[in-house]
Write an enzyme that holds these catalytic residues in place. Structure first.
Site, PDB file in Angstrom:
ATOM      1  N   CYS A 234       0.970  -1.025   0.011  1.00 34.07           N
ATOM      2  CA  CYS A 234      -0.146  -0.032   0.037  1.00 34.07           C
ATOM      3  C   CYS A 234       1.005   1.219   0.109  1.00 34.07           C
ATOM      4  CB  CYS A 234      -0.935   0.024   1.189  1.00 34.07           C
ATOM      5  SG  CYS A 234      -1.874  -1.511   1.446  1.00 34.07           S
ATOM      6  N   ALA A 236       1.338   4.407  -1.671  1.00 28.02           N
ATOM      7  CA  ALA A 236       1.498   5.716  -1.660  1.00 28.02           C
ATOM      8  C   ALA A 236       1.435   6.414  -0.418  1.00 28.02           C
ATOM      9  CB  ALA A 236       0.151   6.347  -2.264  1.00 28.02           C
ATOM     10  N   ASN A 239       7.220   7.726   0.326  1.00 36.13           N
ATOM     11  CA  ASN A 239       8.341   7.864   0.891  1.00 36.13           C
ATOM     12  C   ASN A 239       8.865   6.318   1.948  1.00 36.13           C
ATOM     13  OD1 ASN A 239       8.348  10.727   0.936  1.00 36.13           O
ATOM     14  ND2 ASN A 239       6.892  10.660   2.620  1.00 36.13           N
ATOM     15  N   LYS A 240       8.259   5.666   1.877  1.00 35.96           N
ATOM     16  CA  LYS A 240       8.756   4.324   2.397  1.00 35.96           C
ATOM     17  C   LYS A 240       9.055   3.433   1.285  1.00 35.96           C
ATOM     18  CE  LYS A 240       5.167   3.677   6.236  1.00 35.96           C
ATOM     19  NZ  LYS A 240       4.429   4.989   5.829  1.00 35.96           N
ATOM     20  N   ASP A 258      -0.625   0.622  -5.562  1.00 36.85           N
ATOM     21  CA  ASP A 258      -2.019   1.457  -5.140  1.00 36.85           C
ATOM     22  C   ASP A 258      -2.949   1.563  -6.044  1.00 36.85           C
ATOM     23  OD1 ASP A 258      -1.886   3.638  -2.756  1.00 36.85           O
ATOM     24  OD2 ASP A 258      -3.059   4.046  -4.476  1.00 36.85           O
ATOM     25  N   CYS A 357      -0.243   4.002  11.357  1.00 38.14           N
ATOM     26  CA  CYS A 357      -0.221   5.151  12.114  1.00 38.14           C
ATOM     27  C   CYS A 357      -1.624   5.534  13.051  1.00 38.14           C
ATOM     28  CB  CYS A 357      -0.041   6.333  10.951  1.00 38.14           C
ATOM     29  SG  CYS A 357      -1.312   6.619   9.756  1.00 38.14           S
TER      30      CYS A 357
END
Length: 464
Positions: A234, A236, A239-240, A258, A357
């Site tokens: 997943c 988008a 950054n990861k 995505d 998160c």
């Protein structure tokens, strides 16, 4: 100007009820999603103050063609932010009315008997930010540069480098133009929370990535060796994914998924700027990917950071649901269990990192426990980052192997990370799963809540 237009569009979408703040920002197509998220969040935080300012200064009456959402964003950055970053007629307009706006702001402070701008906010909004001064974390993009060179660059710009931090307390004490090397992650620099680097040459050229420390943990902990085949399930905004590419040294293969075409386009822009190669972007719901497809036969590592409540995000505005309902949490947890179990069905998988998160046990420890029980002895939970101070909630035996992050304890966004590894002897997939995790999932069983219907996948290479 693109930043302010995008922020105004997000505000308008929130007013029309088209979605939450996070989803509207990610679907905006604006390449710098964190910058946009921060600007909209702060504009929302000051919304009542901005409305009074606009009314008192009669700005909208004087500028009838100025949309109210754009007016709020411009006035926020002019009076409360880092100053306007646009040019052209909007900057000229703001300058023309600046004196009136500043005078009205001064009158407001006198009426409320306060001296600071933040004292004009409602108490709960002032407290929420006062307790969440998370530093500015800067990940050095080792695909383009190295830590020493970035440190020297900032020193030439007048910043004072204080060496490697020894404790979280040192991060709290940062002020002015001082910065340190993070105490946990070797390629992460830490600046005071108010530092704005979006216009810095190192950022615009992709040499540094503005990424919260907690968000850097999943790729760092997954730790694939150069040459590995990796899935970012997943992916988008990317950054990861770029962090994974840096860890791999651009050697190997990343498959980044995505379902949304706008997010894929944004991710392509970010990864191109970061110098990422060997990454295949796939516009497809990860739950519809066939683990038995030969192209994934060498995938040994998966990073899974699925959609979640976002309750760990420090900056939240009224466009986001602060406390998700029990039904919403149940729907998210159901999706998270399905996607985690699906990820474990890739036959060559050896190591997987599951992260959110979210602060909610339902999306974190409970999901991991349920999927481990489903898979029996095939996978085991291993200790994620043993030196990390905050561990998983005691929801089941072994949950302390997971880690958590929070603004209060680790000076980061709220985060959860678990590491699953295949047991040496291995085991077959649970009987509840088919080879392709149900080729045609039924509504509510194989798709994310609110996700788009299954569509033909679109694949593209990152532009070089």
């Amino acid at each position: 100007m693109a930043l302010y237009s995008a922020a105004a569009a997000v505000l308008a979408g929130l007013e029309r009820g088209e979605g939450g703040l996070k989803s509207l920002v990610y679907n905006s197509g604006f390449p710098h999603v964190r910058q946009l998220y921060a600007l909209v969040s702060e504009t929302l935080r000051y919304a009542s103050v901005l409305e009074k300012l606009l009314d008192g200064a009669a700005l909208l009456q004087a500028e009838k063609k100025l949309p109210p959402q754009l007016a709020k964003v411009l006035v926020y950055d002019l009076l409360f932010g880092k100053g306007l970053k646009c040019g052209g007629r909007w900057k000229a307009l703001a300058r023309r009315h600046r004196a009136r706006l500043e005078a009205e702001l001064a009158r407001m402070k006198v009426r409320h008997k306060v001296s600071r701008n933040e004292d004009l906010l409602a108490p709960e909004k002032a407290v929420s930010t006062a307790t969440s001064h998370v530093p500015r974390y800067v990940r050095v993009n080792t695909l383009k540069t190295c830590v020493d060179d970035v440190i020297e660059f900032f020193k030439r710009q007048g910043y004072a480098y204080l060496g490697k931090a020894a404790s979280v307390e040192e991060l709290k004490a940062l002020s002015g133009k001082k910065f340190v090397l993070d105490l946990h992650l070797p390629e992460l620099l830490v600046f005071p929370s108010q530092t704005d680097l979006h216009d810095n040459l190192l950022y615009t050229s992709g040499h540094i990535i503005l990424q919260d420390k907690a968000s850097c943990l999943p790729a760092f902990i997954l730790g694939p060796v150069a040459g590995s085949h990796v899935i970012d399930a997943c992916a988008a905004p990317g950054n990861k994914t770029s962090h994974l590419a840096a860890i791999l040294k651009n050697k190997g293969q990343i498959f980044a998924f995505d379902v949304d075409p706008k997010r894929v386009a944004t991710m392509n822009t970010l990864l191109t700027r970061a110098g990422v190669t060997g990454c295949q972007l796939v516009q497809q719901d990860f739950l519809t990917v066939d683990p038995r497809d030969r192209k994934y036969s060498r995938v040994t590592h998966i990073l899974l950071d699925p959609s979640c409540s976002g309750s760990g995000m420090v900056t939240r505005g009224p466009g986001e649901e602060a406390a998700p309902s029990a039904e919403r949490l149940q729907a998210l947890a159901g999706f998270q269990r399905r996607v985690l179990s699906h990820a474990l069905s890739f036959p060559a998988l050896q190591r997987l990192v599951y992260s959110t998160c979210s602060l909610h046990q339902e999306e974190n420890e409970d999901v991991v426990q349920a999927v481990l029980q489903e898979w029996g002895s095939a996978f085991r939970l291993v200790t994620a980052f043993p030196s990390w101070p905050c561990r998983g909630l005691a929801a089941f035996s072994g949950a302390e192997s997971c880690l958590r992050a929070s603004p209060a304890e680790t000076l980061t966004h709220g985060f959860f990370v678990a590491v699953l590894e295949r047991c040496r002897e291995g085991a077959a997939a649970p009987s509840s799963l088919s080879a392709a995790a149900k080729e045609n999932p039924q509504p509510g069983e194989g798709t994310e809540p609110g996700a788009a219907p299954k569509r033909k996948k679109k694949t593209q290479r990152v532009k070089e």
